[in-house]
Design an enzyme around this catalytic site. Structure first.
Site, mmCIF file in Angstrom:
data_model
loop_
_atom_site.group_PDB
_atom_site.id
_atom_site.type_symbol
_atom_site.label_atom_id
_atom_site.label_comp_id
_atom_site.label_asym_id
_atom_site.label_seq_id
_atom_site.Cartn_x
_atom_site.Cartn_y
_atom_site.Cartn_z
ATOM 1 C CB CYS A 260 -0.966 -0.001 1.170
ATOM 2 S SG CYS A 260 -0.155 -0.165 2.740
ATOM 3 N N GLY B 279 19.906 -22.940 15.795
ATOM 4 C CA GLY B 279 19.880 -21.499 16.062
ATOM 5 C C GLY B 279 18.523 -21.144 16.627
ATOM 6 N N GLY C 285 13.657 -17.663 14.545
ATOM 7 C CA GLY C 285 13.714 -16.354 13.877
ATOM 8 C C GLY C 285 15.114 -15.975 13.456
ATOM 9 N N GLY D 102 16.909 -17.398 11.128
ATOM 10 C CA GLY D 102 17.096 -17.454 9.671
ATOM 11 C C GLY D 102 17.370 -18.847 9.143
ATOM 12 C CE LYS D 103 16.112 -23.041 13.404
ATOM 13 N NZ LYS D 103 15.781 -21.788 14.093
ATOM 14 C CB THR D 104 12.870 -21.281 7.486
ATOM 15 O OG1 THR D 104 12.531 -22.083 8.612
ATOM 16 C CG2 THR D 104 11.930 -21.575 6.353
HETATM 17 N N1 LIG Z 1 8.636 -13.463 3.610
HETATM 18 C C1 LIG Z 1 9.297 -12.773 4.552
HETATM 19 N N2 LIG Z 1 9.383 -11.444 4.460
HETATM 20 C C2 LIG Z 1 10.058 -10.717 5.380
HETATM 21 N N3 LIG Z 1 10.679 -11.253 6.439
HETATM 22 C C3 LIG Z 1 10.636 -12.577 6.610
HETATM 23 C C4 LIG Z 1 9.938 -13.412 5.682
HETATM 24 N N4 LIG Z 1 10.066 -14.680 6.101
HETATM 25 C C5 LIG Z 1 10.805 -14.653 7.240
HETATM 26 N N5 LIG Z 1 11.134 -13.394 7.531
HETATM 27 C C6 LIG Z 1 11.948 -12.942 8.668
HETATM 28 O O1 LIG Z 1 13.238 -13.511 8.550
HETATM 29 C C7 LIG Z 1 13.744 -13.883 9.817
HETATM 30 C C8 LIG Z 1 14.200 -15.342 9.773
HETATM 31 O O2 LIG Z 1 13.052 -16.158 9.567
HETATM 32 P P1 LIG Z 1 13.207 -17.736 9.425
HETATM 33 O O3 LIG Z 1 11.869 -18.292 9.167
HETATM 34 O O4 LIG Z 1 14.265 -18.026 8.437
HETATM 35 O O5 LIG Z 1 13.706 -18.128 10.896
HETATM 36 P P2 LIG Z 1 13.940 -19.561 11.543
HETATM 37 O O6 LIG Z 1 15.279 -19.516 12.175
HETATM 38 O O7 LIG Z 1 13.693 -20.627 10.549
HETATM 39 O O8 LIG Z 1 12.802 -19.566 12.638
HETATM 40 P P3 LIG Z 1 12.048 -20.828 13.292
HETATM 41 O O9 LIG Z 1 13.073 -21.641 13.985
HETATM 42 O O10 LIG Z 1 11.100 -20.186 14.227
HETATM 43 O O11 LIG Z 1 11.382 -21.542 12.161
HETATM 44 C C9 LIG Z 1 12.633 -13.646 10.817
HETATM 45 O O12 LIG Z 1 12.928 -12.460 11.507
HETATM 46 C C10 LIG Z 1 11.391 -13.446 9.974
HETATM 47 O O13 LIG Z 1 10.555 -12.498 10.560
#
Ligand SMILES: Nc1ncnc2c1ncn2[C@@H]1O[C@H](COP(=O)(O)OP(=O)(O)OP(=O)(O)O)[C@@H](O)[C@H]1O
Length: 706
Positions: free
Chosen positions: A8, A502, A505, A507-509
């Site tokens: 927006c 880690g 949040g 950043g693993k995913t």
């Molecule tokens: N599509 C997106 N747009 C903006 N930020 C995002 C997006 N997806 C994830 N993030 C941000 O990126 C950061 C890392 O997210 P990610 O899902 O990689 O964490 P994670 O380590 O896998 O978490 P978890 O263990 O809870 O699954 C987080 O701060 C999240 O808010």
């Protein structure tokens, strides 16, 4: 209008830039400034405005002070949305809402929605008027459709034949009045009668053939076009889906039908309408110049009405389309989350939300219908008056003994009727095509979005070893946001088993998606067996991959179908081997229908742990050389998880496991803690904490979610 859920702010910026003479649209701005699903902060908007040559001045003010703002300006609206303020009136404020279009908001509602933060944007010295709009290209939108020309010409020939027959019928009427009735010529009547019947039969046959050809052609056209668009949709990159609501994508996809109908089958009618209108006009001019002038005059008045009312009709139709997309989104969301809604006792509230959206759609639909009604009445009035004038003047001409017979008058009125209906249908079509831009722009969001990059390449070397080298990797979801990974180096040897750990949040995913080629890094590179992923090509890479992601889903079908992913060459042995590896075989055979048990995309007969193991079996069925598992065993009990981990560890493939659980981490040969690898988070999104610019809005209040 915004198409991504979180854009927006960008849409508001485009509106203000256009107002000051920098003609741009969302597609162009989207290419220039990247935004994540978290939307734009106020300070990011200021930065983007700056890049366009607009100086931003954030202000905090009360509702009553809105009229002091330099308009148009941006208002922070409803905590998670931005709108453009156009006018301040006695009854309320006129805003341009990127999600809903222009509307007047009464003061009471404005008081509830306005958060007290506004952003004035005015051109600074570097501002240059320019045009940066993606040319709208129907050809690109429609793509290549085979057989279009031959089918169109077939329909055209049939329709032309039909029109010629129709053109002859007034001559019959004229002959009956002027010769049969006047001279009492019975034998001529018989000839004319038989001729008329034969012509009618021919007309009916050609008309049926034409309709059948149009139907056949329309269906095959729809099939091939919808197929093209659907396969393109599935090739779009990860972020496309992440940023849009499901209902919106569905409604955009449906635009295919509306466009296809108007642009193809109707186009034949229009060509004929043009041709017929010209022909009948020629015939009318031969009959009488005076009467023809009346018909042309009435037609011009009709054109004027359509032109003058176009804007209103366009606005009303766009609002209806958008409201109906929102209604669809709400419906799909509610159906998907039905259990959650029930558990939170939210059924009534959700029904009310859906009913509000439905009422909104219906109301906007009513506005469109009302306009159509007005056009209908105007039409009747204009052409009714035209008819009266023709009869009046025509009768005077017949009475005056001019060279104009009663039969000629009747034939003329028939030609005039033909002309008006053809010419007005031509005008209506022109309006419809202009309106179709709206549907076209919606569809363009799918069709003109480039597909995922580096999928197919011309790499022809040997298959790479299943090792991964990450060099200086940097990724963030959008410019101005914090880096999720930066300067990351990582080596995973072929056959190695690595766990990435880690805090949530961290950043693993995101890292897993980068390693899977779903996200494109902004810095650095990923190599597979020493070959850069971009050179190897994602298709070839994915042939080596098996992956289980956190939000992986099953598809409607049997368990066997799901494990083999509907592989037509699947053998029960191979399916069973994958299930045994994933420790789900015993559970499946204990079900009454075994591997033929049906599962769905939403609710299914499987438990959470069973679902996870079926999804794991699906990944293992591919006999991958690299396996990436993101929390793939989080729903399993400890014993089953241990067994699954042990089975995975026995596989002689490269394994990357992202997990929190100590058992899973312990099962890997090497544990990488992302928090030690990742560069400390850089400064927050530009300007977010810059007190000089920021009027004190909390960052999480600024994002757009509409
Ligand atoms: N599509 C997106 N747009 C903006 N930020 C995002 C997006 N997806 C994830 N993030 C941000 O990126 C950061 C890392 O997210 P990610 O899902 O990689 O964490 P994670 O380590 O896998 O978490 P978890 O263990 O809870 O699954 C987080 O701060 C999240 O808010």
């Amino acid at each position: 209008m915004q198409s991504e859920a979180a854009e927006c702010g960008l849409a508001c910026l485009a509106m203000i830039a256009c107002y000051h003479g920098y003609e741009t649209d969302l597609a162009a701005l989207r290419r220039r400034f990247s935004l994540s699903l978290k939307g734009a902060t106020l300070s990011r908007l200021i930065d983007m405005g700056q890049a366009l040559g607009l100086h931003g001045r954030p202000v905090r003010l009360e509702l009553e002070e809105l009229d002091q703002l330099k308009r148009p300006c941006i208002l922070h609206w409803g905590l998670n949305h931005f709108v453009v303020l156009k006018e301040v009136r006695r009854g309320g404020v006129v805003i341009h809402d990127p999600a809903q279009g222009a509307r007047t908001v009464p003061w009471a509602e404005a008081g509830r929605q306005f958060t007290g933060v506004a952003l004035e944007l005015s051109p600074h010295a570097n501002f240059r008027k320019a045009r940066e709009v993606d040319p709208f290209n129907w050809r690109a939108l429609i793509g290549r459709i085979h057989g279009l020309k031959s089918a169109l010409s077939e329909v055209l020939v049939l329709a032309l034949l039909l029109e010629i027959l129709a053109l002859l019928s007034p001559l019959f009427t004229q002959a009956i009045i002027d010769q049969v009735l006047a001279d009492g010529d019975h034998s001529l009547l018989t000839v004319l009668g038989i001729g008329f019947i034969l012509m009618l039969l021919l007309q009916a046959a050609v008309s049926a053939l034409r309709s059948w050809t149009v139907m056949r052609f329309g269906t095959s056209l729809h099939l091939s076009w919808a197929g093209n668009v659907f396969s393109h949709l599935l090739r779009l990159p990860e972020e496309y889906f992440a940023k849009r609501h499901l209902g919106d994508i569905v409604s955009r996809f449906q635009a295919v039908h509306a466009i296809q109908h108007t642009l193809t089958t109707r186009v034949v009618e229009v060509i004929l309408d043009g041709l017929m209108a010209t022909l009948t006009l020629g015939v009318m001019l031969i009959y009488s110049l005076k009467l023809s002038a009346i018909v042309l005059g009435a037609f011009l008045v009709y054109v004027l009405v359509r032109v003058l009312s176009y804007r209103v009709q366009f606005e009303a139709t766009s609002q209806q389309v958008i409201a109906s997309a929102q209604q669809q989104s709400k419906f799909l969301e509610a159906v998907r989350g039905a259990t959650t809604i029930r558990l939170h006792n939210q059924s009534a509230a959700q029904s009310a939300r859906y009913m509000n959206a439905t009422t909104d759609t219906l109301n906007r639909g009513l506005v469109v219908q009302k306009l159509n009604l007005i056009f209908g009445s105007a039409n009747t009035l204009i052409f009714g008056l035209e008819n009266t004038a023709i009869y009046w003047v025509g009768a005077l001409m017949v009475l005056g003994g001019a060279d104009f017979s009663a039969g000629m008058l009747i034939a003329f009125t028939m030609y005039a009727g033909m002309f008006t209906s053809r010419a007005s249908s031509l005008v209506n079509y022109a309006v419809q095509v202009k309106m179709l831009r709206l549907q076209g722009q919606r569809l363009a969001d799918i069709v003109l979005t480039p597909p995922e990059r580096h999928v197919e390449t011309n790499y022809a070397g040997p298959a790479p070893a299943p090792s991964i080298q990450v060099r200086n990797l940097g990724f963030r979801y959008a410019e101005g946001e914090a880096w999720i990974v930066r300067h990351l180096d990582l080596d995973i040897a072929a056959g190695e088993s690595v766990a990435i750990a880690g805090p949530s949040g961290m950043g693993k995913t995101t890292l897993a998606k980068l390693l899977l080629g779903l996200l494109e890094p902004q810095e650095g590179e990923i190599r597979i067996g020493g070959i850069e992923l971009k050179r190897l090509g994602k298709r070839a890479y994915r042939e080596m991959l098996g992956a289980v992601l956190q939000d992986d889903t099953l598809f409607a079908g049997s368990i066997a179908d799901n494990i083999s992913f509907f592989d037509v060459e699947a053998t029960p042995l191979r399916i069973e081997a994958a299930s045994r590896l994933a420790h789900i075989h015993e559970d499946i055979v204990a079900m009454p229908m075994g591997y033929h048990s049906l599962v769905g995309d939403m609710g299914s007969t499987l438990s959470g742990g069973q679902r996870q193991r079926v999804i794991l079996a699906r990944a293992l069925y591919r006999r991958p050389k690299i396996l990436v598992l993101d929390e793939a065993t989080s729903h399993l009990d400890l014993a089953t998880e241990r067994a699954v981990n042990a089975a995975i560890q026995r596989l002689r493939i490269t394994r990357i496991v992202l997990a929190h659980r100590p058992e899973t981490l312990a099962s890997a040969q090497r544990v990488i803690d992302l928090s030690t690898l990742r560069e400390p988070a850089g400064p927050h999104p530009a300007g977010l904490h810059e007190s000089s610019r920021d009027p004190g809005v909390r960052p999480n209040e600024e994002k757009c979610d509409a």
